[in-house]
Design an enzyme around this catalytic site. Structure first.
Site, PDB file in Angstrom:
ATOM      1  N   GLY A 186      -5.510   0.406  -1.490  1.00 33.17           N
ATOM      2  CA  GLY A 186      -4.832   0.463  -0.202  1.00 33.17           C
ATOM      3  C   GLY A 186      -4.559   1.858   0.316  1.00 33.17           C
ATOM      4  O   GLY A 186      -3.951   2.030   1.358  1.00 33.17           O
ATOM      5  N   GLU A 206      23.544 -10.997  -8.249  1.00 34.54           N
ATOM      6  CA  GLU A 206      23.156  -9.905  -7.338  1.00 34.54           C
ATOM      7  C   GLU A 206      24.249  -8.851  -7.227  1.00 34.54           C
ATOM      8  O   GLU A 206      23.967  -7.650  -7.244  1.00 34.54           O
ATOM      9  CB  GLU A 206      22.805 -10.461  -5.952  1.00 34.54           C
ATOM     10  N   GLY A 235      -8.052   6.559  -6.748  1.00 33.64           N
ATOM     11  CA  GLY A 235      -6.727   6.323  -6.192  1.00 33.64           C
ATOM     12  C   GLY A 235      -6.360   4.862  -6.170  1.00 33.64           C
ATOM     13  O   GLY A 235      -7.228   3.998  -6.302  1.00 33.64           O
TER      14      GLY A 235
HETATM   15  P1  ADP Z   1      -8.756   1.156  -0.455  1.00 32.55           P
HETATM   16  O1  ADP Z   1     -10.225   1.145  -0.222  1.00 32.55           O
HETATM   17  O2  ADP Z   1      -8.254   2.460  -0.966  1.00 32.55           O
HETATM   18  O3  ADP Z   1      -8.257   0.022  -1.271  1.00 32.55           O
HETATM   19  P2  ADP Z   1      -8.700   0.595   2.345  1.00 32.55           P
HETATM   20  O4  ADP Z   1      -9.494   1.719   2.869  1.00 32.55           O
HETATM   21  O5  ADP Z   1      -9.406  -0.689   2.189  1.00 32.55           O
HETATM   22  O6  ADP Z   1      -8.040   0.982   0.965  1.00 32.55           O
HETATM   23  O7  ADP Z   1      -7.405   0.420   3.253  1.00 32.55           O
HETATM   24  C1  ADP Z   1      -7.099  -0.794   3.886  1.00 32.55           C
HETATM   25  C2  ADP Z   1      -6.567  -0.554   5.277  1.00 32.55           C
HETATM   26  O8  ADP Z   1      -5.337   0.130   5.235  1.00 32.55           O
HETATM   27  C3  ADP Z   1      -7.470   0.307   6.122  1.00 32.55           C
HETATM   28  O9  ADP Z   1      -8.450  -0.457   6.753  1.00 32.55           O
HETATM   29  C4  ADP Z   1      -6.494   0.928   7.105  1.00 32.55           C
HETATM   30  O10 ADP Z   1      -6.211   0.047   8.157  1.00 32.55           O
HETATM   31  C5  ADP Z   1      -5.244   1.080   6.276  1.00 32.55           C
HETATM   32  N1  ADP Z   1      -5.194   2.416   5.682  1.00 32.55           N
HETATM   33  C6  ADP Z   1      -5.224   2.693   4.363  1.00 32.55           C
HETATM   34  N2  ADP Z   1      -5.142   4.011   4.161  1.00 32.55           N
HETATM   35  C7  ADP Z   1      -5.088   4.585   5.363  1.00 32.55           C
HETATM   36  C8  ADP Z   1      -5.013   5.933   5.801  1.00 32.55           C
HETATM   37  N3  ADP Z   1      -4.979   6.949   4.926  1.00 32.55           N
HETATM   38  N4  ADP Z   1      -4.972   6.173   7.117  1.00 32.55           N
HETATM   39  C9  ADP Z   1      -4.994   5.160   8.003  1.00 32.55           C
HETATM   40  N5  ADP Z   1      -5.077   3.876   7.648  1.00 32.55           N
HETATM   41  C10 ADP Z   1      -5.109   3.566   6.347  1.00 32.55           C
HETATM   42 ZN    ZN Z   2      18.092  -9.862 -11.037  1.00 29.17          ZN
END
Ligand code: ADP
Ligand code: ZN
Length: 645
Positions: free
Chosen positions: A243, A462, A240
């Site tokens: 974030g 714009e 995925g």
């Molecule tokens: P990835 O590993 O997929 O890049 P992370 O797990 O590091 O993403 O996500 C970063 C932060 O974003 C988490 O620590 C949390 O605070 C928030 N976050 C991301 N996805 C979720 C989710 N599904 N539910 C709650 N918080 C989330």
């Molecule tokens: Zn533009």
């Protein structure tokens, strides 16, 4: 001059990198200490040698000693003795610059006296005097072994020092287990004995959560599975975008199962030195085995796990070695030992197939962008520990934020909390939320331009986006137009995405392209071809991308329903002829939309001038106000763009 449609996922900045702890800080200190100790010894060594060589190069030092001991005859006394014929024999040692003098009447067993003489006297006065007085003399250099002795002493000292040096090394190696083992010394994985994160903290990715619930049971009660002969899986691949909560999910699994969490990022394997990555993998698994049951999380596994033998210059030794080591380790333990490896990637397509074989990462779990309900859930999770005003509707925020990841949403609430504190409010209100969303999408606000000519140009640009977008059927409605710069953009036009996900039609894509070209088209129409600016660079980039996708992936051009490209740009291998056909089609689409945009600008010049004045005056026009003004000019949304095939 960005045309900001919130639907495009590439605009979502992800801040999760900031929360990751820096692995470099904790490990670096130990070697430094050793280094300092060694340096101290080094200084001592130099001091020692200095003293040694000083001793060697001054033989006179020992001579003076003899002189004081046998201080019976001085040089002038010797000359007198020779002249008065009292000397029986003289042995001259020119090297040692001494004369051994045997006096007449001296006993056989009595030692001759040693007299220091100056080199200049050797050939001159002394010898002449001896000859003149017919005193028998010999010139015999003493066996001079001072140099040899010096060499031997130096060697001994060096040897001793080396021995001490080795002893120190070995001792510090024993103490920290590092100095002798460089590959090991920088193992950069982290271990959390308890993550303290539960499934409660993860929202919006319910399917992934459900699938991984089972892994918790594997870790907690392996006997449940082994008793009936079921093999416990070793590896799970989380797929995925960044974030979306992959790390969070892995931590929650460890937290729920109450096992230690080991983590390392694939990008940290990519080191300059061959063998370091492999040794890190070995270390990681060794530590994990000692702490089983436990969970290993490998982030960005594509950094090591790319298909072998492809890519830059036919392969990368270090990466391949690391990957091979990883495969070896995965094969080397039974899942039943209580170690589960979870890896995360955004690009499963580039991974080496060997990674996905049975017994390795044979399970894939998709962690995708959260949907409306998911976003609401995530907002609820992150609103728990914040003071949020009652008037705030998390559902409304979720509605406004399609394409946002969990990390983006967490970021929105965090930014909103910061705004709230800065404004000395008691609780987060919708105003702070709105500001935070804008900030997360487009970066920080700057101060508007004062320079009136460029300001006017940006305003036309714009408004060009806004009006062309509005007058092409199928385009998202304008949310606001602003001259307040943000991030790289000097001005912004925001569009509200209408729908949640869904498919995008050909007409919508064309409308989007025309809208993007509206900025440049306005510049051309009002200021002339020669006065256009670089402000449209970003727009043109997006236009090209969209048009190309229409041709090569979505079968929306004359070239027909052929997928000419996939996500992997490098793998497209069509002929020169096809390449130029693609080019031709892309140009056709872009030119068509450009004409359309120019036409819209031309036909609505009056309204545009009014809008620009208003925009310069108040710096921001909200969507409602914008549409009202268009109504005053009796302008209505046109029919969808039609492009002949
Ligand atoms: P990835 O590993 O997929 O890049 P992370 O797990 O590091 O993403 O996500 C970063 C932060 O974003 C988490 O620590 C949390 O605070 C928030 N976050 C991301 N996805 C979720 C989710 N599904 N539910 C709650 N918080 C989330
Ligand atoms: Zn533009």
């Amino acid at each position: 001059m960005k045309n900001c449609s919130k639907l495009t996922s590439e605009q979502n900045p992800t801040q999760q990198t900031m929360t990751k702890n820096d692995p470099k800080t904790s490990k670096a200190k130990q070697p430094q200490k050793n280094e300092r100790a060694l340096k101290g010894w080094g200084q001592l060594v130099i001091g020692w040698m200095l003293i040694q060589s000083l001793l060697i190069s001054t033989p006179s030092l020992s001579q003076t000693k003899t002189e004081t001991k046998t201080d019976k005859i001085s040089y002038s006394q010797l000359i007198q003795d020779i002249e008065s014929d009292r000397v029986a024999k003289v042995e001259i040692d020119p090297k040692g610059q001494t004369a051994k003098v045997t006096l007449k009447g001296q006993g056989e067993d009595e030692k001759p006296q040693e007299i220091p003489i100056f080199k200049s006297n050797l050939n001159g006065e002394l010898i002449t005097k001896l000859r003149d007085n017919q005193v028998p003399f010999e010139i015999s250099p003493s066996a001079d072994n001072s140099a040899a002795i010096g060499l031997v002493t130096n060697l001994i000292v060096l040897f001793l020092l080396f021995a001490i040096f080795l002893a120190i090394l070995r001792r510090s190696a024993g103490a920290s287990g590092q100095a002798m083992n460089f590959g090991k010394s920088r193992a950069r994985f982290q271990m959390e004995a308890k993550t303290g994160i539960t499934f409660d903290a993860v929202a919006g990715i319910d399917e992934a959560k459900e699938e991984l619930q089972e892994v918790v049971t594997f870790l907690k009660q392996p006997e449940k599975f082994t008793a009936i002969g079921a093999k416990i899986p070793k590896g799970v691949l989380l797929v995925g975008p960044p974030g979306t909560g992959k790390t969070l999910l892995a931590k929650a699994i460890a937290g729920e199962a109450g096992v230690p969490f080991f983590s390392i990022s694939g990008s940290e394997f990519v080191e300059m030195f061959v063998g370091v990555g492999a040794s890190r993998v070995r270390d990681l698994f060794k530590k994990a085995k000692e702490n089983a049951p436990c969970l290993i999380f490998i982030d960005e596994i594509d950094a090591v796990g790319r298909q072998r033998g492809v890519g830059y210059g036919g392969g990368n030794d270090e990466r391949e070695q690391t990957l091979n080591q990883l495969l070896t380790e995965m094969d080397g333990f039974e899942g039943n030992r209580g170690i589960i490896v979870i890896a995360a990637t955004n690009r499963p397509d580039v991974l080496d197939k060997a990674l996905m074989r049975p017994g390795r990462f044979d399970r894939q779990v998709i962690v995708d962008y959260p949907d409306l309900k998911g976003r609401q859930g995530i907002l609820e999770v992150h609103a728990r520990d914040k003071k949020v005003d009652e008037e705030v509707s998390l559902e409304a925020i979720a509605r406004r934020t399609p394409g946002f990841t969990g990390a983006d949403l967490a970021n929105v609430l965090n930014e909103a909390a910061i705004f709230t504190a800065r404004r000395r409010k008691q609780a987060i209100t919708m105003t702070e939320i709105n500001d935070a969303i804008d900030r997360v999408v487009a970066g920080m606000e700057g101060t508007p331009l004062v320079d009136s000519k460029s300001k006017r140009l940006i305003a036309y640009h714009e408004i060009g986006h806004a009006i062309v977008g509005t007058l092409c059927g199928g385009h998202d409605p304008v949310e606001k137009v602003t001259l307040i710069p943000r991030g790289q953009a000097k001005g912004l036009t925001w569009f509200t995405p209408d729908e949640e996900y869904g498919l995008t039609t050909r007409n919508q894509l064309l409308a989007r392209i025309a809208g993007l070209l509206g900025g440049r088209a306005a510049e051309e129409m009002i200021f002339g071809e020669d006065e256009v600016t670089t402000g449209a660079g970003n727009d043109i980039e997006k236009v090209t991308y969209l048009a190309r996708q229409m041709v090569t992936r979505f079968g929306m051009s004359e070239l027909g329903l052929v997928a000419l490209e996939n996500d992997n740009h490098d793998e497209s291998d069509y002929s020169q002829e096809i390449a130029s056909k693609i080019d031709h089609q892309v140009r056709y689409i872009v030119d068509y939309c450009h004409d359309k945009a120019q036409k819209i600008i031309q036909e609505n010049r009056n309204a545009i001038d009014r809008l620009v004045d208003l925009l310069i005056d108040q710096e921001t026009i909200e969507g409602e106000e914008f549409r009202q003004l268009l109504e005053e000019f009796k302008i209505s949304v046109e029919q969808p763009l039609v492009i002949s095939r």
